[in-house]
Motif scaffolding. Structure first.
Motif, PDB file in Angstrom:
ATOM      1  N   ALA A 168     -16.483  16.742   5.089  1.00 44.32           N
ATOM      2  CA  ALA A 168     -16.266  18.150   4.814  1.00 44.32           C
ATOM      3  C   ALA A 168     -14.980  18.273   4.443  1.00 44.32           C
ATOM      4  O   ALA A 168     -14.711  19.112   3.875  1.00 44.32           O
ATOM      5  N   THR A 169     -13.965  17.483   4.991  1.00 41.21           N
ATOM      6  CA  THR A 169     -12.628  17.721   4.684  1.00 41.21           C
ATOM      7  C   THR A 169     -12.152  16.669   3.666  1.00 41.21           C
ATOM      8  O   THR A 169     -10.980  16.395   3.178  1.00 41.21           O
ATOM      9  N   GLY A 170     -13.104  15.919   2.721  1.00 41.27           N
ATOM     10  CA  GLY A 170     -12.520  15.041   1.627  1.00 41.27           C
ATOM     11  C   GLY A 170     -12.810  13.632   2.220  1.00 41.27           C
ATOM     12  O   GLY A 170     -13.766  13.388   3.291  1.00 41.27           O
ATOM     13  N   TYR A 171     -12.049  12.632   1.908  1.00 42.70           N
ATOM     14  CA  TYR A 171     -12.396  11.185   2.035  1.00 42.70           C
ATOM     15  C   TYR A 171     -11.456  10.856   3.544  1.00 42.70           C
ATOM     16  O   TYR A 171     -11.855  10.044   4.053  1.00 42.70           O
ATOM     17  N   GLY A 172     -10.354  11.619   3.593  1.00 50.50           N
ATOM     18  CA  GLY A 172      -9.495  11.384   4.573  1.00 50.50           C
ATOM     19  C   GLY A 172      -8.408  10.337   4.460  1.00 50.50           C
ATOM     20  O   GLY A 172      -7.977   9.557   5.310  1.00 50.50           O
ATOM     21  N   PHE A 173      -7.923  10.331   3.249  1.00 47.20           N
ATOM     22  CA  PHE A 173      -6.612   9.482   2.935  1.00 47.20           C
ATOM     23  C   PHE A 173      -5.757  10.091   1.733  1.00 47.20           C
ATOM     24  O   PHE A 173      -6.137  11.049   1.205  1.00 47.20           O
ATOM     25  N   ASN A 174      -4.442   9.504   1.861  1.00 50.79           N
ATOM     26  CA  ASN A 174      -3.541   9.983   1.145  1.00 50.79           C
ATOM     27  C   ASN A 174      -3.212   8.994  -0.082  1.00 50.79           C
ATOM     28  O   ASN A 174      -2.894   7.843   0.469  1.00 50.79           O
ATOM     29  N   LEU A 175      -2.880   9.161  -1.162  1.00 51.74           N
ATOM     30  CA  LEU A 175      -2.686   8.129  -2.189  1.00 51.74           C
ATOM     31  C   LEU A 175      -1.303   8.628  -2.813  1.00 51.74           C
ATOM     32  O   LEU A 175      -0.994   9.771  -2.978  1.00 51.74           O
ATOM     33  N   HIS A 176      -0.447   7.640  -2.863  1.00 45.45           N
ATOM     34  CA  HIS A 176       0.730   7.736  -3.488  1.00 45.45           C
ATOM     35  C   HIS A 176       1.385   6.652  -4.303  1.00 45.45           C
ATOM     36  O   HIS A 176       0.442   5.450  -4.372  1.00 45.45           O
ATOM     37  N   SER A 177       2.020   6.867  -5.109  1.00 46.70           N
ATOM     38  CA  SER A 177       3.026   5.752  -5.811  1.00 46.70           C
ATOM     39  C   SER A 177       4.437   5.439  -5.490  1.00 46.70           C
ATOM     40  O   SER A 177       4.862   6.392  -4.938  1.00 46.70           O
ATOM     41  N   GLU A 178       4.834   4.411  -5.695  1.00 50.81           N
ATOM     42  CA  GLU A 178       6.175   3.921  -5.035  1.00 50.81           C
ATOM     43  C   GLU A 178       7.022   3.670  -6.366  1.00 50.81           C
ATOM     44  O   GLU A 178       6.693   3.050  -7.365  1.00 50.81           O
ATOM     45  N   LYS A 179       8.472   4.127  -6.424  1.00 46.43           N
ATOM     46  CA  LYS A 179       9.412   3.919  -7.514  1.00 46.43           C
ATOM     47  C   LYS A 179       9.779   2.430  -7.748  1.00 46.43           C
ATOM     48  O   LYS A 179       9.771   2.006  -8.733  1.00 46.43           O
ATOM     49  N   THR A 180       9.683   1.752  -6.501  1.00 44.78           N
ATOM     50  CA  THR A 180      10.148   0.317  -6.666  1.00 44.78           C
ATOM     51  C   THR A 180       9.047  -0.670  -7.210  1.00 44.78           C
ATOM     52  O   THR A 180       9.514  -1.634  -7.391  1.00 44.78           O
ATOM     53  N   LYS A 181       7.953  -0.290  -7.127  1.00 47.89           N
ATOM     54  CA  LYS A 181       6.785  -1.173  -7.733  1.00 47.89           C
ATOM     55  C   LYS A 181       5.885  -0.479  -8.365  1.00 47.89           C
ATOM     56  O   LYS A 181       5.614   0.761  -8.058  1.00 47.89           O
ATOM     57  N   PRO A 182       5.028  -1.023  -9.313  1.00 49.56           N
ATOM     58  CA  PRO A 182       3.853  -0.329  -9.785  1.00 49.56           C
ATOM     59  C   PRO A 182       2.413  -0.293  -9.160  1.00 49.56           C
ATOM     60  O   PRO A 182       2.278  -1.097  -8.077  1.00 49.56           O
ATOM     61  N   GLY A 183       1.643   0.351  -9.368  1.00 51.02           N
ATOM     62  CA  GLY A 183       0.395   0.460  -8.730  1.00 51.02           C
ATOM     63  C   GLY A 183       0.248   1.872  -7.797  1.00 51.02           C
ATOM     64  O   GLY A 183       1.396   2.373  -7.544  1.00 51.02           O
ATOM     65  N   GLN A 184      -0.769   2.030  -7.336  1.00 57.13           N
ATOM     66  CA  GLN A 184      -1.136   3.266  -6.562  1.00 57.13           C
ATOM     67  C   GLN A 184      -1.554   2.773  -5.025  1.00 57.13           C
ATOM     68  O   GLN A 184      -2.333   1.686  -4.989  1.00 57.13           O
ATOM     69  N   TYR A 185      -0.650   3.249  -3.866  1.00 58.56           N
ATOM     70  CA  TYR A 185      -1.129   2.795  -2.523  1.00 58.56           C
ATOM     71  C   TYR A 185      -1.696   3.814  -1.596  1.00 58.56           C
ATOM     72  O   TYR A 185      -1.637   5.214  -2.035  1.00 58.56           O
TER      73      TYR A 185
END
Length: 367
Positions: A168-185
């Motif tokens: 009801a409120t989505g999947y329940g996680f937060n996705l972010h990127s970091e300046k020091t390394k490539p990729g999505q975490y």
């Protein structure tokens, strides 16, 4: 038997790569736990096991301390690191007896309900073990279940496939990127959310979204791929340890690595290649007459075959020096103003492209 259950003292000396264990906190549990023990590390040699809860750091109780406080204590140690830890079964016994872990339990054992230390299991067979040290094999069944032997630990360094359906409120996680390394975490996972139930964990790196690799994608593109999957989502992820392992192998994780054979680190392949190269060089030595060293041969590998057999011309280094001197003369003949303009141009080329502030909010996305 319960008489075998007692806290364990693990004494570690820091190696070139640290102690070799990963500390983390668990939701729904108090305390700090050992998440992974690297094979061949000081932690493994000291008897530390995945799933152990840390009770004391160098004789100081860490019960109730935060993750950062425990990490700070460990980092502040200059000599040997002494950890008193308890496994799951020992912790259950302590909770059953309403006891907190004490340092003396390591040698004296855990008191029974009547206040006396629990008898050793061997006493049932009539064999006295009075005064013997705590066994190093404490909790073998738990250790096997947690797969922390050197053979099984490699199996943990695999990607994980997390399949979830939107709530009801989505999947329940937060996705972010970091300046020091490539990729999505994965930055955070909500309690009792579809993401948590699927096995998604904070610090996981996203490798695939619904079977499509996200390598090289921008944050907004990965978010769009997640939202474009409808109400179901399949994420292939790796934790920090698995990410480091696959990076050392120079291999991008895929669904084949969920159960299939794992790659070997690049260093192992290079050592094997070097050994083969040395054997080939030894075999080729008797067949070669006086010739330049192998380093010279490799440096001229791109020259046509007609010139490889002959020694390099003497005037080539001079040509390099001449061209460098000519370049230097040209720079000296430039005016001061031209030199300033060239330096300014070089600095401009190195500057990062301007930030699109309209996309600032996309660096952190709640899904």
């Amino acid at each position: 038997m319960s008489g075998d259950l007692r806290p364990r003292l693990c004494v570690l000396e820091k190696g070139s790569d640290g102690y070799g264990f990963h500390l983390h906190g668990e939701k729904g549990k108090t305390g700090q736990f050992i998440r992974l023990v690297e094979p061949g590390s000081p932690a493994e040699s000291a008897g530390l096991r995945a799933g152990d809860r840390v009770a004391f750091v160098n004789e100081e109780s860490v019960e109730g301390e935060s993750h950062q406080q425990v990490v700070s204590r460990i980092r502040a140690v200059t000599g040997k690191l002494e950890l008193i830890v308890v496994d799951d079964e020992t912790q259950e016994l302590l909770a059953k007896l309403n006891l907190k872990c004490q340092k003396e339990f390591v040698t004296d054992g855990i008191p029974s309900a009547d206040g006396e230390p629990e008898p050793r299991a061997e006493m049932e067979n009539g064999t006295s073990t009075q005064g013997s040290p705590a066994p190093d094999t404490n909790g073998d069944a738990a250790a096997h279940r947690l797969s922390v032997s050197s053979k099984d630990s490699k199996k943990e360094l695999r990607p994980r496939l997390c399949h979830m359906k939107k709530g009801a409120t989505g999947y329940g996680f937060n996705l972010h990127s970091e300046k020091t390394k490539p990729g999505q975490y994965i930055r955070a996972v909500d309690e009792d959310s579809p993401a948590e139930k699927s096995g998604l964990q904070p610090q996981d790196k996203v490798v695939q979204v619904n079977g499509v690799s996200v390598q090289g994608m921008q944050h907004s593109e990965v978010v769009a791929a997640i939202k474009g999957g409808g109400d179901e989502l399949r994420l292939l992820v790796v934790d920090p340890d698995a990410d480091a392992f696959f990076s050392s192998c120079g291999v991008l994780p895929s669904e084949e690595h969920l159960t299939g054979p794992l790659p070997e680190p690049a260093a192992s392949r290079e050592r094997a290649d070097e050994k083969v190269g040395e054997e080939e060089a030894q075999e080729a030595k008797p067949k070669i007459s006086a010739s330049p060293s192998t380093s010279s041969t490799s440096s001229t590998a791109s020259i046509p075959a007609a010139t490889v057999s002959s020694p390099p011309p003497e005037d080539k280094p001079e040509e390099k020096h001449l061209s460098r001197d000519a370049s230097l003369d040209m720079d000296l003949n430039m005016s001061l103003q031209q030199a300033k303009e060239r330096a300014h141009q070089k600095r401009s080329n190195k500057r990062a492209p301007p930030m699109d502030w309209s996309k600032r909010s996309e660096l952190f996305s709640n899904l």
